[in-house]
Design an enzyme around this catalytic site. Structure first.
Site, PDB file in Angstrom:
ATOM      1  N   SER A  41       0.890  -1.071   0.008  1.00  0.00           N
ATOM      2  CA  SER A  41       0.168   0.005   0.100  1.00  0.00           C
ATOM      3  C   SER A  41       0.928   1.312  -0.202  1.00  0.00           C
ATOM      4  CB  SER A  41      -1.122   0.129   1.316  1.00  0.00           C
ATOM      5  OG  SER A  41      -1.888  -1.036   1.089  1.00  0.00           O
ATOM      6  N   ALA A  72     -13.640   1.582  -6.685  1.00  0.00           N
ATOM      7  CA  ALA A  72     -14.694   1.825  -7.757  1.00  0.00           C
ATOM      8  C   ALA A  72     -14.869   0.287  -7.854  1.00  0.00           C
ATOM      9  CB  ALA A  72     -13.990   2.223  -9.053  1.00  0.00           C
ATOM     10  N   TYR A  81      -9.393   3.724 -16.883  1.00  0.00           N
ATOM     11  CA  TYR A  81      -9.428   4.556 -15.372  1.00  0.00           C
ATOM     12  C   TYR A  81     -11.227   5.069 -15.290  1.00  0.00           C
ATOM     13  CZ  TYR A  81      -7.397   6.410 -11.298  1.00  0.00           C
ATOM     14  OH  TYR A  81      -7.086   6.936  -9.925  1.00  0.00           O
ATOM     15  N   LYS A  84     -11.467  11.331  -9.573  1.00  0.00           N
ATOM     16  CA  LYS A  84     -10.233  11.783  -8.879  1.00  0.00           C
ATOM     17  C   LYS A  84     -10.127  13.499  -9.263  1.00  0.00           C
ATOM     18  CE  LYS A  84      -7.530   8.570  -7.280  1.00  0.00           C
ATOM     19  NZ  LYS A  84      -7.450   8.448  -5.750  1.00  0.00           N
ATOM     20  N   ILE A  91       1.829   2.126  -9.309  1.00  0.00           N
ATOM     21  CA  ILE A  91       2.493   1.362  -8.277  1.00  0.00           C
ATOM     22  C   ILE A  91       1.687   0.133  -8.262  1.00  0.00           C
ATOM     23  CG2 ILE A  91       3.507   1.198  -6.009  1.00  0.00           C
ATOM     24  CD1 ILE A  91       3.611   4.306  -6.032  1.00  0.00           C
ATOM     25  N   ARG A  92       2.313  -1.102  -8.158  1.00  0.00           N
ATOM     26  CA  ARG A  92       1.639  -2.360  -8.197  1.00  0.00           C
ATOM     27  C   ARG A  92       1.239  -2.553  -6.660  1.00  0.00           C
ATOM     28  NH1 ARG A  92       1.903  -6.172 -12.340  1.00  0.00           N
ATOM     29  NH2 ARG A  92       3.822  -5.421 -12.942  1.00  0.00           N
TER      30      ARG A  92
HETATM   31  P1  NDP Z   1      -4.311  -0.216  -1.591  1.00  0.00           P
HETATM   32  O1  NDP Z   1      -5.537  -1.233  -2.257  1.00  0.00           O
HETATM   33  O2  NDP Z   1      -3.135  -0.592  -0.906  1.00  0.00           O
HETATM   34  O3  NDP Z   1      -5.162   0.763  -0.983  1.00  0.00           O
HETATM   35  C1  NDP Z   1      -6.479   1.095  -0.996  1.00  0.00           C
HETATM   36  C2  NDP Z   1      -7.134   1.327   0.490  1.00  0.00           C
HETATM   37  O4  NDP Z   1      -8.509   2.090   0.182  1.00  0.00           O
HETATM   38  C3  NDP Z   1      -7.298   0.080   1.043  1.00  0.00           C
HETATM   39  O5  NDP Z   1      -6.586   0.229   2.450  1.00  0.00           O
HETATM   40  C4  NDP Z   1      -8.772   0.247   1.504  1.00  0.00           C
HETATM   41  O6  NDP Z   1      -8.955  -0.276   2.662  1.00  0.00           O
HETATM   42  C5  NDP Z   1      -9.204   1.524   1.367  1.00  0.00           C
HETATM   43  N1  NDP Z   1     -10.710   1.745   1.304  1.00  0.00           N
HETATM   44  C6  NDP Z   1     -11.419   1.271   0.352  1.00  0.00           C
HETATM   45  N2  NDP Z   1     -12.629   1.353   0.763  1.00  0.00           N
HETATM   46  C7  NDP Z   1     -12.652   2.072   1.874  1.00  0.00           C
HETATM   47  C8  NDP Z   1     -13.710   2.346   2.750  1.00  0.00           C
HETATM   48  N3  NDP Z   1     -14.947   2.400   2.278  1.00  0.00           N
HETATM   49  N4  NDP Z   1     -13.121   3.233   3.861  1.00  0.00           N
HETATM   50  C9  NDP Z   1     -12.061   3.233   4.451  1.00  0.00           C
HETATM   51  N5  NDP Z   1     -11.037   2.667   3.476  1.00  0.00           N
HETATM   52  C10 NDP Z   1     -11.412   2.347   2.363  1.00  0.00           C
HETATM   53  O7  NDP Z   1      -3.979   0.673  -2.913  1.00  0.00           O
HETATM   54  P2  NDP Z   1      -2.968   1.992  -3.276  1.00  0.00           P
HETATM   55  O8  NDP Z   1      -1.999   2.148  -2.096  1.00  0.00           O
HETATM   56  O9  NDP Z   1      -2.817   1.842  -4.730  1.00  0.00           O
HETATM   57  O10 NDP Z   1      -4.182   3.108  -3.161  1.00  0.00           O
HETATM   58  C11 NDP Z   1      -3.985   4.334  -2.073  1.00  0.00           C
HETATM   59  C12 NDP Z   1      -4.569   5.545  -3.043  1.00  0.00           C
HETATM   60  O11 NDP Z   1      -3.319   5.726  -3.996  1.00  0.00           O
HETATM   61  C13 NDP Z   1      -5.905   5.676  -3.754  1.00  0.00           C
HETATM   62  O12 NDP Z   1      -6.298   6.735  -3.360  1.00  0.00           O
HETATM   63  C14 NDP Z   1      -5.328   5.315  -5.282  1.00  0.00           C
HETATM   64  O13 NDP Z   1      -6.262   5.659  -5.918  1.00  0.00           O
HETATM   65  C15 NDP Z   1      -4.097   6.080  -5.163  1.00  0.00           C
HETATM   66  N6  NDP Z   1      -3.131   5.876  -6.368  1.00  0.00           N
HETATM   67  C16 NDP Z   1      -2.829   4.651  -6.570  1.00  0.00           C
HETATM   68  C17 NDP Z   1      -1.831   4.365  -7.585  1.00  0.00           C
HETATM   69  C18 NDP Z   1      -1.354   3.154  -7.755  1.00  0.00           C
HETATM   70  O14 NDP Z   1      -0.617   3.117  -8.948  1.00  0.00           O
HETATM   71  N7  NDP Z   1      -1.455   2.288  -7.177  1.00  0.00           N
HETATM   72  C19 NDP Z   1      -1.492   5.605  -8.405  1.00  0.00           C
HETATM   73  C20 NDP Z   1      -1.947   6.932  -8.134  1.00  0.00           C
HETATM   74  C21 NDP Z   1      -2.907   6.950  -7.139  1.00  0.00           C
HETATM   75  P3  NDP Z   1      -9.757  -1.768   3.057  1.00  0.00           P
HETATM   76  O15 NDP Z   1      -8.905  -2.886   2.267  1.00  0.00           O
HETATM   77  O16 NDP Z   1      -9.708  -1.967   4.449  1.00  0.00           O
HETATM   78  O17 NDP Z   1     -11.106  -1.798   2.398  1.00  0.00           O
HETATM   79  C1  N5H Z   2      -5.325   3.436 -15.876  1.00  0.00           C
HETATM   80  C2  N5H Z   2      -5.318   2.347 -14.564  1.00  0.00           C
HETATM   81  C3  N5H Z   2      -5.535   1.188 -14.728  1.00  0.00           C
HETATM   82  C4  N5H Z   2      -6.930   0.776 -14.754  1.00  0.00           C
HETATM   83  C5  N5H Z   2      -7.809   1.342 -13.757  1.00  0.00           C
HETATM   84  C6  N5H Z   2      -7.531   0.981 -12.282  1.00  0.00           C
HETATM   85  C7  N5H Z   2      -7.967   1.663 -11.296  1.00  0.00           C
HETATM   86  C8  N5H Z   2      -7.779   1.490  -9.741  1.00  0.00           C
HETATM   87  C9  N5H Z   2      -8.485   2.245  -8.703  1.00  0.00           C
HETATM   88  C10 N5H Z   2      -9.216   1.608  -7.818  1.00  0.00           C
HETATM   89  C11 N5H Z   2      -9.371   2.081  -6.487  1.00  0.00           C
HETATM   90  C12 N5H Z   2      -9.144   0.076  -7.844  1.00  0.00           C
HETATM   91  C13 N5H Z   2     -10.317  -0.568  -7.275  1.00  0.00           C
HETATM   92  O1  N5H Z   2     -11.435   0.050  -6.625  1.00  0.00           O
HETATM   93  C14 N5H Z   2     -10.187  -2.375  -6.987  1.00  0.00           C
HETATM   94  C15 N5H Z   2     -11.645  -2.824  -6.483  1.00  0.00           C
HETATM   95  O2  N5H Z   2     -12.429  -2.779  -7.502  1.00  0.00           O
HETATM   96  C16 N5H Z   2     -11.191  -4.444  -6.147  1.00  0.00           C
HETATM   97  N1  N5H Z   2     -10.122  -4.585  -5.230  1.00  0.00           N
HETATM   98  C17 N5H Z   2     -10.545  -4.325  -3.889  1.00  0.00           C
HETATM   99  O3  N5H Z   2     -11.499  -4.436  -3.301  1.00  0.00           O
HETATM  100  C18 N5H Z   2      -9.263  -4.703  -3.201  1.00  0.00           C
HETATM  101  C19 N5H Z   2      -9.185  -6.073  -2.221  1.00  0.00           C
HETATM  102  C20 N5H Z   2      -9.251  -3.430  -2.243  1.00  0.00           C
HETATM  103  C21 N5H Z   2      -8.093  -3.181  -0.941  1.00  0.00           C
HETATM  104  O4  N5H Z   2      -9.027  -2.275  -3.020  1.00  0.00           O
HETATM  105  C22 N5H Z   2      -9.831  -1.012  -2.464  1.00  0.00           C
HETATM  106  N2  N5H Z   2      -9.406  -0.289  -3.503  1.00  0.00           N
HETATM  107  O5  N5H Z   2     -10.118  -1.122  -1.486  1.00  0.00           O
HETATM  108  C23 N5H Z   2      -4.607   2.962 -13.192  1.00  0.00           C
HETATM  109  C24 N5H Z   2      -3.058   2.571 -13.102  1.00  0.00           C
HETATM  110  C25 N5H Z   2      -2.212   2.572 -14.074  1.00  0.00           C
HETATM  111  C26 N5H Z   2      -3.048   3.445 -11.645  1.00  0.00           C
HETATM  112  C27 N5H Z   2      -3.710   3.194 -10.434  1.00  0.00           C
HETATM  113  C28 N5H Z   2      -3.823   1.698  -9.838  1.00  0.00           C
HETATM  114  C29 N5H Z   2      -4.333   3.931  -9.765  1.00  0.00           C
HETATM  115  C30 N5H Z   2      -5.275   4.112  -8.718  1.00  0.00           C
HETATM  116  O6  N5H Z   2      -5.809   5.057  -8.464  1.00  0.00           O
HETATM  117  O7  N5H Z   2      -5.080   3.122  -7.833  1.00  0.00           O
END
Ligand code: NDP
Ligand code: N5H
Length: 258
Positions: free
Chosen positions: A20, A99, A159, A166, A195-196
């Protein structure tokens, strides 16, 4: 002025596991001497968060709270509890987005009303709800940081609704910066490169997205959790004291490439 966060307490929301971005932020803040408070939504991640915090030196001092940002009562209770337990907070990192999977592929035109509202509720409105709840605890001023992505500024394939959420989050950062500035609270966003993480998992062609970054981003390498963590540390420290309502891209410079 020094960069130490000794004697300061920060709330980090959104650590699901060691990948994360929130965990990268927690590590940077911890290195600077901060005391940390973690919130998690899903009970199934509680152990993971506690185990991670235990790996930090002095991590036993961390505190943990369950907070689902879709539930106003839960948010209020969480911050009330934090106030009772620690009193003053100096900053907060909001690292939360969601989402429905089916909305993150195909044609944006097919976005459902429910899917739209869910994405906006969790990924955008939550920043305002949480900022309002934490404000009374930030009586000495401080910073709030959220995470955004380039897909809110430009159309990025797949996205979709998250890009619109966003864009709403990015605008919220500016309006909140105006609301909270008079209380000495700054509000900023970090636009992170891909970031993965668990959220990114299962996302179609993440490999080709990363390959594109490696080939075309000015720095020719993918963004790391640590890079985002250190920028969050800057934004939550006094070194950024004149910065609010800003978005800093931590993405190897990819956003400047046409
Ligand atoms: P993670 O999956 O590690 O983190 C996403 C977090 O969102 C989880 O800890 C999840 O908590 C939390 N979450 C989802 N629903 C709820 C809810 N109802 N209440 C409280 N928490 C919630 O992914 P990232 O670290 O990638 O994501 C963190 C942020 O970074 C996001 O805003 C993402 O859009 C942003 N981001 C990510 C990028 C990427 O490439 N990874 C790039 C740019 C921005 P739980 O699992 O406990 O539900
Ligand atoms: C252009 C891209 C790739 C396509 C879009 C990806 C979007 C990702 C964002 C959201 C937050 C992902 C998401 O909600 C996943 C859920 O439907 C299913 N996963 C879960 O429920 C897990 C278990 C929990 C922990 O996840 C959450 N969110 O609660 C974008 C990428 C290049 C960059 C990226 C990945 C952006 C981003 O905003 O995270």
């Amino acid at each position: 002025m020094n960069m130490s966060l000794q004697g300061r307490t920060y709330v980090v929301m959104g650590v699901a596991n060691k990948r994360s971005i929130a965990w990268g932020i927690a590590q940077s803040l911890h290195k600077a001497g901060a005391r940390l408070i973690f919130t998690y939504a899903a009970e199934r991640f509680e152990k993971s968060v506690r185990d991670l915090a235990a790996t930090l030196e002095g991590g036993e001092e961390s505190l943990f709270y369950q907070c689902d940002v879709t539930d106003d009562e839960n948010i209020m209770e969480t911050f009330q509890q934090i106030q009772n337990d620690v009193g003053v907070i100096h900053g907060l990192a909001h690292c939360i987005a969601f989402a429905n999977k089916e909305e993150l592929k195909g044609d944006f035109l097919n976005t459902s009303r429910d899917g739209f509202l869910t994405a906006h509720n969790i990924s955008s409105y939550s920043l305002t709800a949480v900022s309002r709840a934490v404000q009374p605890l930030m009586s000495e001023g401080g910073g709030i940081v959220t995470l955004t992505y380039l897909g809110g500024e430009r159309v990025v394939p797949n996205y979709n609704v998250m890009g619109v959420a966003k864009a709403s989050l990015d605008a919220s950062v500016k309006y909140l910066a105006e609301s909270l500035g008079k209380h000495g609270i700054r509000v900023n966003a970090i636009s992170a490169g891909p970031i993965r993480t668990l959220s990114a998992k299962g996302v179609g062609d993440f490999n080709s997205i990363l390959k594109d970054i490696e080939e075309r981003a000015p720095l020719r390498r993918p963004t790391t959790q640590e890079e985002v963590g250190d920028t969050a540390y800057f934004l939550l420290s006094d070194f950024s004291r004149g910065v609010t309502g800003e978005m800093i891209h931590v993405d190897s410079g990819f956003h400047i490439i046409g």
